[in-house]
Design a protein around this motif. Structure first.
Motif, PDB file in Angstrom:
ATOM      1  N   ILE A 197       0.834  -1.198   0.000  1.00  0.00           N
ATOM      2  CA  ILE A 197       0.000   0.000   0.000  1.00  0.00           C
ATOM      3  C   ILE A 197       0.875   1.257   0.000  1.00  0.00           C
ATOM      4  O   ILE A 197       0.567   2.245  -0.661  1.00  0.00           O
ATOM      5  N   ILE A 198       2.012   1.201   0.724  1.00  0.00           N
ATOM      6  CA  ILE A 198       2.921   2.348   0.696  1.00  0.00           C
ATOM      7  C   ILE A 198       3.450   2.557  -0.722  1.00  0.00           C
ATOM      8  O   ILE A 198       3.523   3.683  -1.221  1.00  0.00           O
ATOM      9  N   LEU A 199       3.786   1.441  -1.399  1.00  0.00           N
ATOM     10  CA  LEU A 199       4.224   1.537  -2.804  1.00  0.00           C
ATOM     11  C   LEU A 199       3.139   2.159  -3.668  1.00  0.00           C
ATOM     12  O   LEU A 199       3.412   3.009  -4.519  1.00  0.00           O
ATOM     13  N   ALA A 200       1.889   1.728  -3.458  1.00  0.00           N
ATOM     14  CA  ALA A 200       0.791   2.233  -4.286  1.00  0.00           C
ATOM     15  C   ALA A 200       0.589   3.726  -4.066  1.00  0.00           C
ATOM     16  O   ALA A 200       0.408   4.486  -5.023  1.00  0.00           O
ATOM     17  N   GLU A 201       0.658   4.154  -2.797  1.00  0.00           N
ATOM     18  CA  GLU A 201       0.477   5.571  -2.496  1.00  0.00           C
ATOM     19  C   GLU A 201       1.595   6.380  -3.148  1.00  0.00           C
ATOM     20  O   GLU A 201       1.353   7.439  -3.744  1.00  0.00           O
ATOM     21  N   ALA A 202       2.825   5.849  -3.065  1.00  0.00           N
ATOM     22  CA  ALA A 202       3.957   6.556  -3.656  1.00  0.00           C
ATOM     23  C   ALA A 202       3.800   6.650  -5.175  1.00  0.00           C
ATOM     24  O   ALA A 202       4.117   7.683  -5.777  1.00  0.00           O
ATOM     25  N   SER A 203       3.281   5.576  -5.799  1.00  0.00           N
ATOM     26  CA  SER A 203       3.093   5.599  -7.253  1.00  0.00           C
ATOM     27  C   SER A 203       2.074   6.669  -7.648  1.00  0.00           C
ATOM     28  O   SER A 203       2.266   7.390  -8.623  1.00  0.00           O
ATOM     29  N   LEU A 204       0.981   6.755  -6.863  1.00  0.00           N
ATOM     30  CA  LEU A 204      -0.016   7.785  -7.137  1.00  0.00           C
ATOM     31  C   LEU A 204       0.609   9.170  -7.036  1.00  0.00           C
ATOM     32  O   LEU A 204       0.405  10.020  -7.906  1.00  0.00           O
ATOM     33  N   ALA A 205       1.383   9.383  -5.970  1.00  0.00           N
ATOM     34  CA  ALA A 205       2.005  10.687  -5.770  1.00  0.00           C
ATOM     35  C   ALA A 205       2.971  10.979  -6.914  1.00  0.00           C
ATOM     36  O   ALA A 205       3.043  12.103  -7.412  1.00  0.00           O
ATOM     37  N   PHE A 206       3.696   9.935  -7.348  1.00  0.00           N
ATOM     38  CA  PHE A 206       4.648  10.102  -8.447  1.00  0.00           C
ATOM     39  C   PHE A 206       3.921  10.567  -9.711  1.00  0.00           C
ATOM     40  O   PHE A 206       4.418  11.414 -10.452  1.00  0.00           O
ATOM     41  N   LEU A 207       2.730  10.020  -9.944  1.00  0.00           N
ATOM     42  CA  LEU A 207       1.973  10.382 -11.148  1.00  0.00           C
ATOM     43  C   LEU A 207       1.224  11.698 -10.972  1.00  0.00           C
ATOM     44  O   LEU A 207       0.470  12.114 -11.843  1.00  0.00           O
ATOM     45  N   GLY A 208       1.425  12.356  -9.829  1.00  0.00           N
ATOM     46  CA  GLY A 208       0.808  13.659  -9.623  1.00  0.00           C
ATOM     47  C   GLY A 208      -0.579  13.582  -9.024  1.00  0.00           C
ATOM     48  O   GLY A 208      -1.300  14.573  -8.991  1.00  0.00           O
ATOM     49  N   LEU A 209      -0.981  12.401  -8.534  1.00  0.00           N
ATOM     50  CA  LEU A 209      -2.316  12.270  -7.941  1.00  0.00           C
ATOM     51  C   LEU A 209      -2.229  11.956  -6.454  1.00  0.00           C
ATOM     52  O   LEU A 209      -3.081  11.277  -5.909  1.00  0.00           O
ATOM     53  N   GLY A 210      -1.179  12.459  -5.802  1.00  0.00           N
ATOM     54  CA  GLY A 210      -1.053  12.250  -4.363  1.00  0.00           C
ATOM     55  C   GLY A 210      -1.808  13.328  -3.609  1.00  0.00           C
ATOM     56  O   GLY A 210      -2.539  14.125  -4.197  1.00  0.00           O
ATOM     57  N   VAL A 211      -1.623  13.342  -2.271  1.00  0.00           N
ATOM     58  CA  VAL A 211      -2.246  14.372  -1.449  1.00  0.00           C
ATOM     59  C   VAL A 211      -1.636  15.718  -1.839  1.00  0.00           C
ATOM     60  O   VAL A 211      -0.418  15.880  -1.790  1.00  0.00           O
ATOM     61  N   PRO A 212      -2.455  16.691  -2.256  1.00  0.00           N
ATOM     62  CA  PRO A 212      -1.897  17.964  -2.714  1.00  0.00           C
ATOM     63  C   PRO A 212      -1.214  18.707  -1.572  1.00  0.00           C
ATOM     64  O   PRO A 212      -1.629  18.610  -0.425  1.00  0.00           O
ATOM     65  N   ASN A 213      -0.182  19.450  -1.903  1.00  0.00           N
ATOM     66  CA  ASN A 213       0.522  20.333  -0.963  1.00  0.00           C
ATOM     67  C   ASN A 213       1.061  19.633   0.269  1.00  0.00           C
ATOM     68  O   ASN A 213       1.096  20.203   1.337  1.00  0.00           O
ATOM     69  N   ALA A 214       1.437  18.364   0.146  1.00  0.00           N
ATOM     70  CA  ALA A 214       2.054  17.704   1.278  1.00  0.00           C
ATOM     71  C   ALA A 214       3.388  17.136   0.818  1.00  0.00           C
ATOM     72  O   ALA A 214       3.503  16.709  -0.328  1.00  0.00           O
ATOM     73  N   ALA A 215       4.387  17.157   1.717  1.00  0.00           N
ATOM     74  CA  ALA A 215       5.667  16.546   1.381  1.00  0.00           C
ATOM     75  C   ALA A 215       5.429  15.063   1.164  1.00  0.00           C
ATOM     76  O   ALA A 215       4.764  14.416   1.966  1.00  0.00           O
ATOM     77  N   SER A 216       5.901  14.536   0.056  1.00  0.00           N
ATOM     78  CA  SER A 216       5.634  13.135  -0.240  1.00  0.00           C
ATOM     79  C   SER A 216       6.810  12.538  -0.986  1.00  0.00           C
ATOM     80  O   SER A 216       7.362  13.155  -1.893  1.00  0.00           O
ATOM     81  N   TRP A 217       7.222  11.334  -0.567  1.00  0.00           N
ATOM     82  CA  TRP A 217       8.382  10.697  -1.182  1.00  0.00           C
ATOM     83  C   TRP A 217       8.162  10.495  -2.678  1.00  0.00           C
ATOM     84  O   TRP A 217       9.033  10.740  -3.493  1.00  0.00           O
TER      85      TRP A 217
END
Lengths: 304, 331
Positions: free
Chosen positions: A233-253
């Motif tokens: 799930i951490i990988l999935a969240e990181a992939s979303l953030a990588f594609l620009g669909l992560g939590v907006p305006n938050a520091a994200s790996w």
């Protein structure tokens, strides 16, 4: 403490809510110590997780800079002022790695706990009642497991608009089917046991049998599955953030790895450290999960 | 066998139907009206209504819908889903808002890139995962086994987008080399140039899936090696090589094939990521860009495409079971 208590066995004492405190803690510690020595890999995994979780939790107090402060020049190298250097707009990479864990871990924990609980409920219902309910649930689960997870996550988060809540929702959806499938299998073998039959013969109604007799026996399995899911799930969240669909305006790996491609010429520390943080965290969860599964089912030891 | 395949195809059609209804509904109940964007600035209520009328968005969603009051069901011949499905069955997949070209045409031009990435990834996965899994199982607890096991644990933890980013960043820094990104070279024009473009993306994706297959091949083969027929095969004097490859491997392949089938569905997602990083104009890139635009027609088509791939893979996997293990019969 009543006088006659001391003649009771420890199990009864525990049931009475009385534990032998003075011995309890050191005995528990000793047991944990043995467990850790027997499972060195799992211990390493746990330590990695504790380090990253601690860094994420205490980031506001321990991080040298805030996650968003432009604390240096652009693309600085590693120095004592900036341990990991600075990234493409001059924010401190070390601080961002510390802050980045907050979103990853909270999203992962909430959605795995939520998804696993819902999945267990669905699995228990499906396995216990069987028949039409079971086939409908199982066909749905089949489809959901086979459908590309990342595509599902992208569709749900993009359509609902990326935010902490929608990402947790999407990841929860992704967790449910796998857990439901595994728990159903366990329930199928559990429900033929005599104690279930005994409960049924006393006239207990279904919800009581499910909650009092079946749930306690599959909950351990549920916890094991949860640990093994956290890394993914951490990988999935990181992939979303990588594609620009992560939590907006938050520091994200994930997003920091993506931003590293924007630097020109490329800046090595910006590319390395956020990704290494993801890898280590996922690695920690995976080896801890393997270890916990081995402890629960010693037959599997060394088979992976 | 024929009846089994027919039955599975039928259930596949049902799955695709349910998928299409779900996505259709999902796209319409979420906030955001595509008419507002089409309408542009200075948009009036009347303008939005006109676009709704033009796109047919004023019609009921489904031919049969639930109603709050009696008679609880309402029927209409003129529904959005009815028109959509009739159009799709005729082969008209709609128009992409990205460049106003037909969706079908775009898929045909982009499909080869994605299929190429997936086929090469699967080849890498099988060629690395299975042999190393066998070596690791046969030399259990040897240094090679430990290396294989640790690298598979690592491979499962590394995010593919990070490796891909490093593949872009590190060589350019140290050797001044960059993987060829940008416009896609067609396979037929220049096979080598084409491979150079697709191979890095496939190699990155294969890292994770090969790690999974390696681990699974190892544990499955170890399980098989405990069976009585393996002892019998050794006892009748077969060479260890023949015992493992003829008796062990084939029997241990069922879980491996199952996971390979599931990995294909994972690769559809993975393709979205590597196509972004290596800027390959494939279906993953198309999907992501259309999703950002909330392009109804494309998102619907892409989910159906993913559904078709998955249903076909599942069927292929099930049929291969019967070939791997003759005890499995479908009736």
């Amino acid at each position: 403490m009543p006088e006659n208590v001391s003649v009771q066995s420890p199990a009864v004492l525990a049931d009475m809510g009385i534990s032998e405190r003075s011995e309890g803690i050191s005995a528990t510690l000793r047991k944990l110590g043995t467990l850790a020595r027997q499972n060195p890999l799992g211990t390493v995994g746990l330590i990695i997780i504790l380090v990253f979780a601690g860094a994420a939790l205490l980031a506001p107090y321990l991080a040298p800079y805030s996650a968003t402060a432009l604390s240096g020049a652009k693309n600085e190298g590693m120095s004592s002022a900036h341990l990991f250097g600075t990234e493409v707009v001059g924010r401190d990479i070390f601080s961002r790695v510390m802050f980045g864990g907050r979103i990853s871990m909270s999203v992962a924990f909430i959605s795995v706990i939520g998804g696993a609980s819902a999945g267990m409920l669905i699995g228990i219902i499906s396995g216990y009642f069987g028949g039409t309910i079971d086939s409908i649930i199982q066909r749905t689960v089949d489809t959901a497991i086979a459908f590309p997870a990342l595509l599902l996550l992208l569709i749900v988060t993009q359509l609902l608009g990326p935010s902490f809540r929608t990402i947790v929702f999407a990841l929860t959806l992704a967790v449910i089917p796998g857990v439901a499938r595994i728990v159903r299998g366990a329930v199928l073998s559990e429900k033929n046991n005599q104690y279930v039959e005994a409960a049924r013969s006393t006239g207990a109604w279904a919800p009581r049998i499910l909650l009092r007799h079946i749930l306690p026996n599959v909950i351990a399995l549920g916890i094991i599955v949860m640990t093994t899911l956290l890394g993914g799930i951490i990988l999935a969240e990181a992939s979303l953030a990588f594609l620009g669909l992560g939590v907006p305006n938050a520091a994200s790996w994930g997003r920091d790895v993506s931003d590293a491609r924007l630097a020109f010429p490329y800046h090595i520390p910006s590319a390395i450290f956020p990704g290494a943080a993801i890898t280590l965290t996922v690695l920690g969860f995976n080896i801890l999960g393997d270890s916990i599964r081995d402890i629960a089912d010693p037959r599997l030891r060394g088979s992976r | 066998m024929q009846t089994f395949i027919l039955r599975r195809l039928l259930s596949g059609v049902i799955i695709l139907f349910v998928l299409s209804v779900t996505v259709f509904l999902l796209l319409r109940i979420v906030p955001g009206d595509p008419a507002i964007r089409r309408c542009g600035l200075n948009c009036t209520r009347a303008g939005i209504d006109a676009i709704h009328l033009e796109l047919g968005l004023d019609k009921p969603y489904f031919p049969v819908e639930l109603r709050r009051g009696p008679p609880f069901l309402s029927f209409s011949k003129d529904s959005q889903y009815g028109h959509y499905i009739a159009r799709v069955l005729k082969g008209n997949l709609g128009t992409s808002e990205l460049n106003h070209k037909p969706v079908g045409e775009q898929i045909i031009s982009r499909l080869p890139v994605t299929v190429e990435i997936m086929v090469i990834t699967l080849l890498f996965t099988i060629l690395i995962g299975i042999p190393f899994g066998i070596i690791s199982a046969t030399l259990r607890n040897s240094p090679i086994d430990y290396i294989v096991r640790s690298s598979s644990v690592l491979g499962l933890a590394i995010p593919s987008f990070w490796v891909a980013t490093l593949v872009l960043v590190l060589p350019s820094e140290f050797w001044g080399y960059a993987p060829p990104i940008g416009r896609k070279i067609a396979l037929m024009d220049d096979p080598i140039g084409n491979f150079k473009q697709v191979a890095p993306a496939a190699a990155v994706l294969a890292l994770g899936s090969a790690a999974g297959i390696m681990r699974l091949t190892r544990s499955s083969l170890l399980e098989v090696m405990r069976q009585d027929y393996m002892r019998t095969a050794r006892a009748k004097g077969l060479q260890e090589r023949a015992v493992i490859l003829k008796h062990g491997l084939k029997n241990s392949m069922i879980p491996v094939i199952t996971v390979l089938g599931l990995q294909v569905s994972g690769l559809l997602g993975g393709a979205i990521i590597v196509e972004q990083i290596f800027t390959l104009p494939g279906l993953g890139d198309f999907t992501l860009r259309s999703l950002v635009l909330k392009d109804y027609d494309v998102v619907q088509t892409m989910t159906l495409y993913a559904g078709v791939t998955v249903v076909a893979m599942n069927l292929l996997v099930d049929v291969s079971y019967a070939w791997l293990d003759p005890r499995i019969r479908y009736s």
